[in-house]
Design an enzyme around this catalytic site. Structure first.
Site, PDB file in Angstrom:
ATOM      1  N   SER A  97       0.847  -1.199   0.000  1.00 43.08           N
ATOM      2  CA  SER A  97       0.000   0.000   0.000  1.00 43.08           C
ATOM      3  C   SER A  97       0.884   1.251   0.000  1.00 43.08           C
ATOM      4  CB  SER A  97      -0.943  -0.046   1.205  1.00 43.08           C
ATOM      5  OG  SER A  97      -1.938   0.923   1.083  1.00 43.08           O
ATOM      6  N   ASP A 149      -9.188  -5.719  -4.653  1.00 44.39           N
ATOM      7  CA  ASP A 149      -8.737  -4.603  -3.813  1.00 44.39           C
ATOM      8  C   ASP A 149      -9.810  -3.521  -3.777  1.00 44.39           C
ATOM      9  OD1 ASP A 149      -7.419  -2.305  -2.699  1.00 44.39           O
ATOM     10  OD2 ASP A 149      -5.487  -3.195  -3.231  1.00 44.39           O
ATOM     11  N   HIS A 192      -7.381  -5.546  -0.203  1.00 44.60           N
ATOM     12  CA  HIS A 192      -6.223  -4.655  -0.137  1.00 44.60           C
ATOM     13  C   HIS A 192      -5.091  -5.277   0.698  1.00 44.60           C
ATOM     14  CE1 HIS A 192      -3.984  -1.048  -0.532  1.00 44.60           C
ATOM     15  NE2 HIS A 192      -4.013  -0.772   0.755  1.00 44.60           N
TER      16      HIS A 192
END
Ligand SMILES: *[C@@H]1O[C@H](CO)[C@@H](O)[C@H](O)[C@H]1NC(C)=O
Ligand SMILES: *[C@@H]1O[C@H](CO)[C@@H](O)[C@H](O)[C@H]1NC(C)=O
Ligand SMILES: *[C@@H]1O[C@H](CO)[C@@H](O)[C@H](O)[C@H]1NC(C)=O
Ligand SMILES: *[C@@H]1O[C@H](CO)[C@@H](O)[C@H](O)[C@H]1NC(C)=O
Ligand SMILES: *[C@@H]1O[C@H](CO)[C@@H](O)[C@H](O)[C@H]1NC(C)=O
Ligand SMILES: *[C@@H]1O[C@H](CO)[C@@H](O)[C@H](O)[C@H]1NC(C)=O
Ligand SMILES: *[C@@H]1O[C@H](CO)[C@@H](O)[C@H](O)[C@H]1NC(C)=O
Ligand SMILES: *[C@@H]1O[C@H](CO)[C@@H](O)[C@H](O)[C@H]1NC(C)=O
Ligand SMILES: *[C@@H]1O[C@H](CO)[C@@H](O)[C@H](O)[C@H]1NC(C)=O
Ligand SMILES: *[C@@H]1O[C@H](CO)[C@@H](O)[C@H](O)[C@H]1NC(C)=O
Ligand SMILES: *[C@@H]1O[C@H](CO)[C@@H](O)[C@H](O)[C@H]1NC(C)=O
Length: 542
Positions: free
Chosen positions: A187, A409, A449
């Site tokens: 991320s 995601d 995610h």
């Protein structure tokens, strides 16, 4: 019998003295460290299996405990990054060092050491480092307000400093330089990794970047602009689509289109390939019940718009949308305590601390013009946009990148990784084969995610590691090591789905995740929960 006992006794004494020696050397060596602009705060020696408290951790950082995964020396230190900024870091230095250096990044707004990844690195024998990226905590803005040097740290400098100081510290502690240097982050950590590859191409030999949050300003603001498209913050508007409706439609899409990719497994292999008509979910079609169906034409339009790509003020595409079937309910907020509320704090913090420099800016007022302004300002190079994807020097230096991204995601659209990859390719005028020589992207169907989801998502990115899947085929850190050191570029990664997502539990399924642009396809014969039943093939139409 006696000799055997004596042997055990000596072995025992040996083990004790080895531990005592390691303990002493931890404190003595750490006391002698000579590192530029660095203050050692403390050192402590720990045995594998201990759980240590982390006092002084900002409340917004989720970890209050860390698990010691090897006998190791922990060194906590601050390094000044300028005359007005500093970075908190820590080193986990295993007694049984594998001769390698591993740096880790952050998540969200940064500001927190990624302990689970540090734990994993140390358990594999790496001299592993964590960083707060130059500010304390992942929620807040005062650590950025009028602090342009701290903004630069978050933008692009913190990982570079981690690499420089981390390598020097490892060298002084062990008496020899790390043979290889690695980075891992997901991320925002993925963004920090790609930014480092661009701006400091000699820092790492190998990098693992999960769901990289490139175009960072657009990611966090996209969530708001999407919500505004369906009426937020007016949760009473007739076009407003509720959290429950979004969630119900997303799961219905997975149910309806599950078999389009050839396997009924609750996973859409590539939802961006689907053509879904939102009209299906209107009341009266019989697909959703009367509380969840889209009530009117405005709601159908809202639903469609929520998933559209972002455009700039002239209407030009600037950022991909989420595919239908991805559960975006974190952006579809009902009111809390009678007023509209957005749970994502990054936009508020970024605009208050970095863009408009004041505590009075309200995220309720965010417009596309604010976004364009912030992207143009690009304070500290925090955005890490496609135009900044300049990986030519990293490639020339021999660096390798493994990137992975979940197709489900819900925070960073998976198409962004494809777009970034193709942008990086165009920026250096490379062919796909050239790219495969140094940068490989793996999509993971059914992964949310960075982690979790119904897919076979575990590729070693959460703690703890399962010894059964800790090899170059199943674990990205070992895969990048194998590529850098042995020249074995991975054609696929094997992901694992554990029962209840607990690595201590049994394996529910395993599957190959193929190097982009290939996809994994079921062979039509074997058990779909077995990775050997999947092959890497080019996409066919479905
Ligand atoms: C971070 O914040 C916590 C909690 O407010 C505080 O105890 C700690 O000293 C701070 N750490 C740094 C590095 O500023
Ligand atoms: C540390 O271990 C405990 C107990 O096994 C676990 O509950 C916790 O999540 C672990 N923490 C981290 C950061 O891995
Ligand atoms: C930030 O700088 C502005 C402009 O110089 C000033 O008005 C403001 O008081 C400063 N805020 C802080 C928290 O230092
Ligand atoms: C806010 O501060 C940043 C750097 O800290 C600066 O680049 C920007 O221009 C400032 N914005 C305003 C509106 O003063
Ligand atoms: C519609 O389905 C949801 C979820 O199954 C349920 O909670 C709700 O009560 C249903 N509404 C009606 C009117 O049947
Ligand atoms: C809503 O009210 C509750 C109870 O007063 C409070 O704990 C909570 O923080 C409030 N939520 C928000 C988002 O204001
Ligand atoms: C929505 O309507 C309800 C009831 O009329 C009201 O209490 C609430 O404040 C309204 N919410 C918003 C965000 O306007
Ligand atoms: C911010 O808002 C507060 C209260 O709403 C107000 O008193 C203050 O003057 C405002 N500050 C600025 C810089 O606008
Ligand atoms: C890009 O590469 C191709 C083939 O290697 C070459 O023909 C072309 O001139 C290059 N273009 C630029 C702008 O460098
Ligand atoms: C890991 O391997 C061991 C030994 O082969 C086996 O007993 C154990 O069940 C395996 N664990 C998982 C989660 O498969
Ligand atoms: C596939 O393997 C799973 C265990 O991984 C087993 O539960 C299931 O019955 C198998 N399915 C078939 C069709 O053999």
């Amino acid at each position: 019998m006696l000799t055997k006992r004596l042997f055990f006794l000596f072995a025992f004494v040996d083990a004790i003295s080895a531990s005592t020696r390691a303990h002493q050397s931890c404190h003595e060596t750490a006391a002698k460290l000579q590192l530029a602009s660095t203050t050692i705060l403390f050192t402590s020696y720990h045995q594998k299996g201990e759980s240590i408290p982390l006092p002084g951790t900002a409340a917004s950082c989720s970890n209050t405990l860390a698990n010691i995964t090897a006998n190791l020396c922990r060194v906590v230190f601050d390094t000044a990054s300028s005359s007005s900024s500093s970075i908190r870091m820590e080193a986990w230095l295993p007694d049984e060092w594998n001769g390698r250096f591993l740096a880790t990044g952050g998540g969200g707004l940064g500001g927190c050491i990624d302990y689970p990844t540090v734990q994993n690195g140390a358990s594999l024998g790496f001299a592993t480092f964590g960083t707060n990226g130059g500010h304390n905590g992942s929620v807040g803005f005062d650590f950025f307000l009028n602090k342009s040097e701290s903004i630069i740290d978050f933008g692009h400098r913190a990982i570079h400093i981690e690499a420089e100081v981390g390598k020097a510290l490892s060298m002084q502690y062990y008496g020899s330089s790390p043979r290889f240097s690695y980075y891992v982050g997901c991320s925002t950590g993925g963004r920090q990794g790609l930014s480092t590859a661009t701006h400091y191409p000699n820092d790492f030999d190998g990098m693992v970047v999960g769901a990289p949050g490139v175009e960072w300003i657009r990611i966090v603001t996209q969530w708001y602009l999407m919500a505004q498209r369906f009426g937020w913050p007016n949760t009473n508007a007739s076009e407003y689509v509720s959290f429950e409706q979004f969630q119900a439609i997303a799961s219905k899409i997975v149910e309806l289109y599950d078999e389009v990719d050839g396997v009924k497994d609750g996973i859409l292999d590539n939802p961006s390939h689907l053509h879904v008509d939102p009209q299906l979910f209107a009341c009266g079609t019989g697909i959703l019940n009367s509380s969840l169906c889209l009530k009117n034409a405005q709601q159908v339009r809202s639903f469609r718009l929520a998933y559209q790509p972002m455009v700039d003020l002239e209407g030009n595409f600037v950022y991909p949308g989420f595919p239908f079937g991805v559960d975006v309910t974190s952006f579809a907020q009902n009111e809390v305590n009678g007023s509209a509320f957005f749970p994502v704090t990054q936009v508020r913090d970024y605009f208050r601390g970095i863009v408009y420099n004041g505590s009075n800016w309200s995220d309720l007022s965010l417009t596309a013009a604010d976004v364009e302004y912030a992207v143009k300002l690009n304070a500290g190079l925090t955005n890490t946009g496609i135009s900044e994807a300049q990986l030519g020097k990293f490639r020339e230096a021999g660096g390798k990148i493994i990137s992975f991204h979940g197709r489900a995601d819900q925070k960073v659209p998976s198409e962004l990784s494809e777009w970034y990859y193709n942008g990086a390719m165009a920026n250096i005028n490379a062919t796909l084969d050239d790219m495969h020589d140094f940068y490989r992207l793996f999509f993971i169907p059914g992964m949310a995610h960075c982690r979790t989801g119904p897919g076979a998502w575990n590729v070693g990115q959460v703690a703890p590691l399962d010894p059964n899947t800790t090899d170059a085929e199943h674990n990205t850190i070992l895969a990048i090591q194998n590529w850098v050191e042995q020249g074995h570029a991975p054609d696929y990664l094997v992901g694992t789905k554990y029962q209840g997502d607990l690595v201590s539990s049994t394996i529910k399924s395993q599957r190959k995740h193929c190097v982009y642009p290939l996809r994994s396809k079921w062979d039509g014969v074997g058990n779909t929960t077995d990775s050997s039943s999947w092959n890497c093939v080019a996409w066919d139409k479905y």
